[in-house]
Design an enzyme around this catalytic site. Structure first.
Site, PDB file in Angstrom:
ATOM      1  N   ASP A 159       8.150   6.839 -48.027  1.00  0.00           N
ATOM      2  CA  ASP A 159       8.640   6.894 -49.406  1.00  0.00           C
ATOM      3  C   ASP A 159       8.036   8.084 -50.142  1.00  0.00           C
ATOM      4  O   ASP A 159       8.723   8.769 -50.908  1.00  0.00           O
ATOM      5  CB  ASP A 159       8.298   5.588 -50.125  1.00  0.00           C
ATOM      6  CG  ASP A 159       8.796   4.374 -49.368  1.00  0.00           C
ATOM      7  OD1 ASP A 159      10.016   4.274 -49.169  1.00  0.00           O
ATOM      8  OD2 ASP A 159       7.971   3.539 -48.960  1.00  0.00           O
ATOM      9  N   HIS A 187       6.860  -1.462 -50.036  1.00  0.00           N
ATOM     10  CA  HIS A 187       7.875  -0.631 -49.373  1.00  0.00           C
ATOM     11  C   HIS A 187       9.187  -1.415 -49.409  1.00  0.00           C
ATOM     12  O   HIS A 187       9.607  -2.045 -48.440  1.00  0.00           O
ATOM     13  CB  HIS A 187       7.462  -0.329 -47.930  1.00  0.00           C
ATOM     14  CG  HIS A 187       8.516   0.398 -47.150  1.00  0.00           C
ATOM     15  ND1 HIS A 187       8.961   1.648 -47.504  1.00  0.00           N
ATOM     16  CD2 HIS A 187       9.211   0.043 -46.050  1.00  0.00           C
ATOM     17  CE1 HIS A 187       9.895   2.033 -46.647  1.00  0.00           C
ATOM     18  NE2 HIS A 187      10.076   1.067 -45.755  1.00  0.00           N
TER      19      HIS A 187
END
Length: 332
Positions: A159, A187
């Site tokens: 990410d 996440h």
């Protein structure tokens, strides 16, 4: 040459494992002078494919590859390992939600925690990649009580890399020039990509990302949602989940954990929460961390806007709910 590092990769015959193992053998993680012995674990139906991967590793003739253990046996896989990439999990497919993964995958990570506890070195550095990564890491840690909680991490580096790439693309820069962009929390689609502490550097100077972009609406809007939804966008396009980029991020995460971060820089890692920045305690929460001598610490002193505090609370609440649901599954 230093003594070889023993590295286990679970789900090694899968897509991420296929990309990850060659990066490890090439020296991208433990350096260009450190040999590696790779332990490749997969389930019995995948052993034929795993054999093909071993043949390819032989054919690559990697100078740093000092041995291969390919197995479906957890004792062989986890014995005396220095580093663990826990990739093996049911992948998310098109139309699936994270909650659909939870019940199947937490039992896998319960068993792997027990195996790590029994066979791995107590100093082992563990990176959970298989989703839901944060909660899987928490469960893995719970069932490996002899290994310090600080040794269990979850990957949010993918990410972070996605966030840096989006900023670089907008500014017509390279992604490596973007530093200190933070992924807070889980996440998942509740994660909070935060560019407020980010900087973009060239050879002579650095500038704050917010000053370079000069678009608060973008940074608090499309930037966040693009990063949050990037994994699903890849699935929609490829009909498969992110593999190459996930493997690269796993290497980045472990390399920085192994060698440390540069002065003035921090990276995002899912680590055991001490309640910093208002996050719930005792969940695996992504924070900005600094790393020295193989030990991470949460970077402190950042100021949070009410907007950021709200986003952190949302992702923190989700992690608490996921952990409670996972513990219920493990007790069934």
């Amino acid at each position: 040459m230093a003594s070889p590092v023993r590295v286990v990769i679970t789900g090694a015959a899968g897509q991420i494992g296929y990309s990850l193992v060659q990066m490890v053998c090439r020296g991208d993680v433990f350096g260009p002078t450190t040999g590696v012995i790779v332990h490749l674990l997969d389930i019995p139906p995948m052993l034929e494919a795993l054999g093909g991967l071993v043949m390819e590793l032989e054919d690559c003739a990697f100078p740093l590859l000092k041995g291969v253990v390919a197995t479906a046996d957890v004792q062989q896989a986890f014995s005396d390992v220095d580093a663990a990439f826990l990739v093996g999990a049911m992948p998310r497919r098109e139309g699936m939600e994270r909650k659909d993964l939870l019940s199947a995958n937490v039992k896998i990570f319960k068993a792997q925690g027990q195996a790590l506890d029994q066979y791995a070195k107590k100093s082992v550095k563990i990176l959970v990649v298989g989703n839901p990564a944060n909660t899987n890491a928490a469960i893995c840690s719970k069932y490996a009580p002899s290994i310090p909680k600080e040794n269990f991490t979850a990957m949010t580096r993918l990410d972070q890399n996605r966030a840096c790439a989006q900023i670089a693309k907008r500014l017509n820069k390279s992604a490596e020039q973007v530093k200190n962009v933070i992924i807070w929390g889980n996440h998942s689609s509740t994660q909070f990509p935060d560019a407020s502490a980010g900087i973009i550097c060239d050879d002579s100077s650095c500038q704050k990302v917010v000053d370079a972009i000069k678009d608060e609406a973008y940074l608090n809007g499309d930037f966040i949602t693009t990063v949050q939804k990037r994994g699903q966008a890849v699935i929609q396009a490829r009909k498969l989940s992110s593999a190459m980029s996930a493997a690269k991020a796993a290497c980045d995460h472990m390399r920085d954990w192994w060698f440390g971060t540069k002065a003035g820089e921090f990276v995002s890692m899912g680590v055991i929460s001490d309640g910093s920045y208002g996050a719930a305690k005792d969940v695996i929460f992504s924070f900005p961390v600094e790393i020295k001598d193989g030990q991470w610490k949460i970077h402190q002193g950042l100021s949070l806007t009410p907007f950021a505090q709200e986003k952190i609370k949302i992702t923190s609440d989700e992690l608490v709910e996921e952990k409670e649901a996972a513990l219920t599954v493990c007790q069934d």
